[in-house]
Design a protein around this motif. Structure first.
Motif, PDB file in Angstrom:
ATOM      1  N   PHE A 205       0.913  -1.125  -0.173  1.00 48.96           N
ATOM      2  CA  PHE A 205       0.081  -0.035   0.106  1.00 48.96           C
ATOM      3  C   PHE A 205       0.792   1.417  -0.152  1.00 48.96           C
ATOM      4  O   PHE A 205       0.430   2.500  -0.311  1.00 48.96           O
ATOM      5  CB  PHE A 205      -0.884   0.054   1.034  1.00 48.96           C
ATOM      6  CG  PHE A 205      -1.929  -0.851   1.118  1.00 48.96           C
ATOM      7  CD1 PHE A 205      -3.074  -0.773  -0.022  1.00 48.96           C
ATOM      8  CD2 PHE A 205      -2.216  -1.954   1.861  1.00 48.96           C
ATOM      9  CE1 PHE A 205      -4.012  -1.579  -0.066  1.00 48.96           C
ATOM     10  CE2 PHE A 205      -3.298  -2.809   1.948  1.00 48.96           C
ATOM     11  CZ  PHE A 205      -4.324  -2.750   0.803  1.00 48.96           C
ATOM     12  N   ARG A 208       3.758   3.989  -4.635  1.00 45.38           N
ATOM     13  CA  ARG A 208       3.144   4.612  -5.555  1.00 45.38           C
ATOM     14  C   ARG A 208       2.874   4.078  -6.885  1.00 45.38           C
ATOM     15  O   ARG A 208       1.935   4.392  -7.514  1.00 45.38           O
ATOM     16  CB  ARG A 208       4.170   5.757  -5.789  1.00 45.38           C
ATOM     17  CG  ARG A 208       4.598   6.671  -4.645  1.00 45.38           C
ATOM     18  CD  ARG A 208       5.337   7.870  -5.046  1.00 45.38           C
ATOM     19  NE  ARG A 208       6.457   7.241  -5.422  1.00 45.38           N
ATOM     20  CZ  ARG A 208       7.286   8.226  -6.384  1.00 45.38           C
ATOM     21  NH1 ARG A 208       6.784   9.587  -6.651  1.00 45.38           N
ATOM     22  NH2 ARG A 208       8.549   7.777  -6.748  1.00 45.38           N
ATOM     23  N   TRP A 211      -0.716   2.291  -6.470  1.00 48.08           N
ATOM     24  CA  TRP A 211      -1.725   3.307  -6.580  1.00 48.08           C
ATOM     25  C   TRP A 211      -2.037   3.961  -7.652  1.00 48.08           C
ATOM     26  O   TRP A 211      -3.062   4.574  -7.948  1.00 48.08           O
ATOM     27  CB  TRP A 211      -1.703   4.397  -5.434  1.00 48.08           C
ATOM     28  CG  TRP A 211      -1.891   3.796  -4.139  1.00 48.08           C
ATOM     29  CD1 TRP A 211      -1.172   3.482  -2.789  1.00 48.08           C
ATOM     30  CD2 TRP A 211      -3.180   3.280  -3.698  1.00 48.08           C
ATOM     31  NE1 TRP A 211      -1.529   2.844  -2.009  1.00 48.08           N
ATOM     32  CE2 TRP A 211      -3.060   2.609  -2.198  1.00 48.08           C
ATOM     33  CE3 TRP A 211      -4.400   2.881  -4.020  1.00 48.08           C
ATOM     34  CZ2 TRP A 211      -3.924   1.999  -1.423  1.00 48.08           C
ATOM     35  CZ3 TRP A 211      -5.435   2.498  -3.418  1.00 48.08           C
ATOM     36  CH2 TRP A 211      -5.058   1.885  -2.054  1.00 48.08           C
ATOM     37  N   ARG A 212      -1.054   3.987  -8.769  1.00 54.73           N
ATOM     38  CA  ARG A 212      -1.184   4.574 -10.094  1.00 54.73           C
ATOM     39  C   ARG A 212      -2.044   3.768 -10.843  1.00 54.73           C
ATOM     40  O   ARG A 212      -2.931   3.916 -11.592  1.00 54.73           O
ATOM     41  CB  ARG A 212       0.102   4.992 -10.520  1.00 54.73           C
ATOM     42  CG  ARG A 212      -0.007   5.743 -11.900  1.00 54.73           C
ATOM     43  CD  ARG A 212       1.347   5.938 -12.428  1.00 54.73           C
ATOM     44  NE  ARG A 212       2.162   4.751 -12.818  1.00 54.73           N
ATOM     45  CZ  ARG A 212       3.572   4.665 -12.511  1.00 54.73           C
ATOM     46  NH1 ARG A 212       4.002   5.364 -11.441  1.00 54.73           N
ATOM     47  NH2 ARG A 212       3.903   3.416 -12.663  1.00 54.73           N
ATOM     48  N   ALA A 214      -3.880   0.805  -9.648  1.00 58.10           N
ATOM     49  CA  ALA A 214      -5.062   0.027  -9.254  1.00 58.10           C
ATOM     50  C   ALA A 214      -6.175   0.692  -9.432  1.00 58.10           C
ATOM     51  O   ALA A 214      -7.379  -0.015  -9.722  1.00 58.10           O
ATOM     52  CB  ALA A 214      -4.771  -0.085  -7.819  1.00 58.10           C
ATOM     53  N   PRO A 215      -6.686   2.167  -9.277  1.00 61.69           N
ATOM     54  CA  PRO A 215      -7.845   2.266  -9.670  1.00 61.69           C
ATOM     55  C   PRO A 215      -8.246   2.239 -10.975  1.00 61.69           C
ATOM     56  O   PRO A 215      -9.531   1.812 -11.254  1.00 61.69           O
ATOM     57  CB  PRO A 215      -7.778   4.088  -9.378  1.00 61.69           C
ATOM     58  CG  PRO A 215      -6.528   4.113  -8.314  1.00 61.69           C
ATOM     59  CD  PRO A 215      -5.630   3.243  -8.971  1.00 61.69           C
ATOM     60  N   LEU A 345      -9.712  -3.945  -4.282  1.00 58.79           N
ATOM     61  CA  LEU A 345     -10.394  -2.964  -5.138  1.00 58.79           C
ATOM     62  C   LEU A 345     -11.029  -3.309  -6.354  1.00 58.79           C
ATOM     63  O   LEU A 345     -12.160  -2.933  -6.486  1.00 58.79           O
ATOM     64  CB  LEU A 345      -9.120  -2.149  -5.713  1.00 58.79           C
ATOM     65  CG  LEU A 345      -8.118  -1.497  -4.619  1.00 58.79           C
ATOM     66  CD1 LEU A 345      -7.204  -0.588  -5.398  1.00 58.79           C
ATOM     67  CD2 LEU A 345      -9.024  -0.524  -3.623  1.00 58.79           C
TER      68      LEU A 345
END
Length: 442
Positions: A205, A208, A211-212, A214-215, A345
């Motif tokens: 988690f 970076r 998180w770039r 995963a969405p 997610l």
């Protein structure tokens, strides 16, 4: 690795976990076919049906982090076999349920019971097979598992002609229990590989790069699962005006495309990575095509509906691409945690998209038993807007890479100096990741 040894691993490791994932996919998507039976037999409304179907995703998502930790600690054999027994109990309860609460509990048990179906299979591949074959075997795993979605169309429709949906769930309960026993009895244990790196969830988690990517993966894959798992059926009935036979046939074609897409993605990622191209390139293409297909449906483009719906189905197997990206970001001892974190997610978004769609559709009254087209356009359009936002977030760091992209340099951003790992070498066409320095942790 000798050929005999390879086939032995396929028979004792790969196929048992593929069978578990097959049942997971079947149980996930079967509500799309039996939705009308559930409504007529139990009196469930559209919002109730959306919540009932999507609670599978909610429980599934909530379980991913602890399951990822358990997989890394105890191995996929024990975790998967125990959870599948819970799924079998849930399917049995679903078969005898008579009220909404019992249906909801049963569906939640099924979701929790199959929550490790994919990640356990992926973990077993990482543990037992060569690194350079991981993406290819991931594709085959998802392809074989997605045959469950194929089964949940024409084959199940034929079964429903001579047995009720309750008897069908009794059969599924027995098959799931048998698969749990098979995995426990056949799959060998794998000793832990010593590693100097500390495997922590915070390492996933805190990355970076995760998180770039995963969405975008979550909004595309989760929305695809939401649509194919439930809302494709009412859309095709209310908007396209298909009768029951045509509906089942189109769902069957979509499921075939789903299975084929997993194989295609596995092969593509396998070959492009051998050429030094990052799997992010494929994820970008999938996202663009998926949004375009949804817009074609929303705007009622003059196309055969099977074309955009096939793209929607194929996008659901982009997990093959996403997990290939994850495999490049994190070492094997973090595979369970990293895959589980991404799956949180995926399934969390599938729950939100599926349940929210039902709530939005409920705001429009039915006309002759059908929801109006604007209801679906609004519900689907909200999904698309969020996917476009996720794509913008994903693409933003790449604006400085336009020139390299034009120059045919791979569309891949290496780890920055602040990242925990960096690529330092290539062995047999696969990138080897090592700690950036002695004090860094994954």
């Amino acid at each position: 690795m000798q050929i005999s040894g390879t086939w032995r691993l396929i028979a004792r490791v790969f196929l048992p976990f593929a069978a578990g994932y097959y049942l997971s996919y079947l149980l996930r998507t079967i509500n799309a076919l039996i939705a009308s039976h559930l409504s007529s037999d139990t009196g469930l409304g559209t919002a109730d049906l959306g919540l009932l179907t999507s609670v599978y995703f909610l429980v599934f998502a909530a379980a991913q982090i602890p399951i990822g930790i358990l997989l890394d600690r105890f191995g996929p054999r024990r975790v998967q076999s125990v959870l599948l027994l819970l799924a079998a109990a849930g399917a049995g309860l679903f078969a005898i349920s008579t009220d909404f609460l019992s249906f909801l509990i049963a569906r939640a048990m099924i979701g929790l019971g199959v929550a490790a179906a994919l990640t356990a299979g992926l973990k077993s591949i990482v543990l037992w097979f060569p690194r350079e074959r991981v993406a290819l075997l991931n594709g085959y795993m998802v392809m074989l598992g997605s045959l469950g979605a194929v089964t949940a169309t024409v084959p199940v429709e034929h079964l429903l002609a001579w047995m009720g949906w309750r008897q069908l769930f009794e059969v599924l309960a027995a098959a799931t229990g048998a698969t749990a026993i098979l995995i426990y009895a056949v799959v060998p244990e794998r000793g832990k590989v010593p590693s100097a790196a500390r495997a922590t969830l915070g390492s996933v988690f805190g990355d970076r790069r995760f998180w770039r990517m995963a969405p975008l993966s979550a909004t595309c894959v989760g929305s695809s699962w939401s649509l194919q798992g439930l809302w494709a059926s009412p859309w095709l009935t209310d908007v396209e005006g298909l009768d029951r036979a045509s509906l089942v046939r189109q769902l069957f074609i979509m499921s075939i495309m789903l299975s084929g897409g997993a194989w295609l993605f596995g092969m593509t990622v396998h070959h492009i990575k051998r050429r030094g191209i990052g799997a992010e390139t494929i994820l970008t293409i999938v996202a663009v095509l998926f949004v375009a297909a949804e817009l074609a449906l929303i705007l009622r483009a003059p196309l055969p509906s099977i074309l955009p719906w096939s793209v929607v189905a194929i996008a659901g197997t982009a997990t093959v691409v996403s997990f290939a990206v994850i495999a490049d970001y994190f070492p094997p001892e973090l595979a369970g945690r990293a895959n589980g974190a991404l799956n949180v997610l995926h399934f969390g978004w599938a729950f939100l998209a599926q349940s929210a769609t039902g709530l939005i559709l409920e705001q429009w009254p039915t006309i002759d038993g059908h929801r109006p087209v604007p209801a679906y356009q609004v519900a689907f359009g909200l999904n698309v807007a969020l996917q476009i936002a996720a794509f913008a977030w994903f693409a933003l760091p790449w604006r400085q890479s336009v020139a390299p992209w034009i120059s045919l340099i791979p569309f891949f951003m290496p780890a920055s100096e602040s990242d925990d790992v960096e690529s330092v070498g290539v062995y047999e066409n696969s990138v080897i990741l090592v700690p950036a320095d002695d004090d860094a942790e994954w």
